[in-house]
Design a protein around this motif. Structure first.
Motif, PDB file in Angstrom:
ATOM      1  N   UNK A   3      -0.073 -16.227  18.654  1.00 14.48           N
ATOM      2  CA  UNK A   3       0.767 -15.884  19.782  1.00 14.48           C
ATOM      3  C   UNK A   3      -0.041 -15.819  21.079  1.00 14.48           C
ATOM      4  N   UNK A   4      -1.321 -15.685  20.988  1.00 16.40           N
ATOM      5  CA  UNK A   4      -2.177 -15.509  22.161  1.00 16.40           C
ATOM      6  C   UNK A   4      -3.210 -16.638  22.190  1.00 16.40           C
ATOM      7  N   UNK A   5      -2.751 -17.852  22.469  1.00 17.38           N
ATOM      8  CA  UNK A   5      -3.655 -18.986  22.504  1.00 17.38           C
ATOM      9  C   UNK A   5      -4.443 -19.026  23.797  1.00 17.38           C
ATOM     10  N   UNK A  16      -9.464 -24.893  18.448  1.00 14.02           N
ATOM     11  CA  UNK A  16      -9.929 -23.529  18.205  1.00 14.02           C
ATOM     12  C   UNK A  16      -8.768 -22.606  17.867  1.00 14.02           C
ATOM     13  N   UNK A  17      -7.598 -22.832  18.481  1.00 11.72           N
ATOM     14  CA  UNK A  17      -6.428 -22.020  18.162  1.00 11.72           C
ATOM     15  C   UNK A  17      -6.050 -22.152  16.692  1.00 11.72           C
ATOM     16  N   UNK A  18      -6.278 -23.326  16.115  1.00  5.55           N
ATOM     17  CA  UNK A  18      -5.938 -23.563  14.714  1.00  5.55           C
ATOM     18  C   UNK A  18      -7.032 -23.034  13.785  1.00  5.55           C
ATOM     19  N   UNK A  19      -8.284 -23.250  14.149  1.00  2.00           N
ATOM     20  CA  UNK A  19      -9.384 -23.067  13.199  1.00  2.00           C
ATOM     21  C   UNK A  19     -10.197 -21.790  13.373  1.00  2.00           C
ATOM     22  N   UNK A  20     -10.083 -21.131  14.514  1.00  2.00           N
ATOM     23  CA  UNK A  20     -11.001 -20.025  14.795  1.00  2.00           C
ATOM     24  C   UNK A  20     -10.412 -18.645  14.542  1.00  2.00           C
TER      25      UNK A  20
END
Length: 230
Positions: A3-5, A16-20
């Motif tokens: 929710x906080x990309x 990074x939003x997907x993997x971190x």
């Protein structure tokens, strides 16, 4: 995924939003290593809660990185398989591992000791080629650990399949490996060799198997990357 990309169009920020998120790259390490079933994934991330593991798998599925498939002939049993996008992450996962092996100080890495993760990694990377034909049973004893985590058995079958037991499987043991968890982890990470460990590793039983330990043991996939000189 979150929710906080980062709210940036940059491909790196979107990746990074997907993997971190927490545990995601460690979970990717397990998927890249070939684990597909939920319980096997749990053994590779023993400190990750089952609830969070389920959540991360769902997120990776929504992102198109894994797909959940029912196992043919096993109703209600599912596997998590990497998609093409997931398989494309292999060099990313490997690059992070090699970077950590090279640049993170050994003394920091070796503070994070975990016998279940160590033995699970050893099981899937063991090289059965130097071992005798037929079943070979190797018992590891970590004398400083509590009784519930002290003994582990690697069972190598004649066709090369390797099983890991944390309870006595009832087979005759061919080789006992008595050491401490810190030493065994250092050997596995390529920081130390069996020979250099010396008296810290006591081998009892079939000495032919014992002499070949460095060969059949295998190493962490990241151990080929030499440590940066201090």
């Amino acid at each position: 995924m979150t929710q906080h990309g980062y709210k940036q169009f940059c491909p790196l920020s979107m990746a990074a939003e997907v993997l971190c998120t927490r545990w995601t790259m460690v979970l990717m390490r397990e998927l890249v290593a070939g684990s597909t079933r939920f319980n096997d994934l749990r053994r590779g991330v023993p400190k990750m809660s089952p609830t969070l593991l389920s959540q991360r798998l769902k997120e990776l599925e929504l992102a198109g990185i894994v797909e959940r498939r029912e196992v043919p002939g096993e109703k209600g049993i599912f596997e998590y398989r990497l998609t093409e996008a997931g398989r494309d992450l292999r060099p990313v996962v490997e690059a992070m591992g090699f970077w950590g092996q090279k640049w993170v100080e050994s003394r920091l890495s070796l503070k994070n000791l975990d016998p279940s993760l160590l033995m699970w990694d050893m099981r899937r990377n063991l090289n059965p080629t130097p071992l005798p034909e037929g079943r070979t049973v190797i018992q590891f004893l970590y004398q400083e650990l509590p009784a519930s985590k002290r003994s582990w058995w690697l069972i190598v079958e004649k066709h090369g399949e390797v099983d890991l037991c944390w309870y006595d499987p009832g087979f005759e043991v061919d080789l006992y490996v008595s050491t401490d968890l810190h030493t065994m982890t250092a050997i596995w990470m390529g920081v130390l060799t069996v020979e250099k460990a010396g008296a810290k590793v006591a081998l009892t039983g079939n000495q032919g198997i014992g002499r070949q330990m460095q060969t059949w043991l295998g190493l962490s996939p990241f151990a080929v990357e030499p440590k940066r000189a201090a």
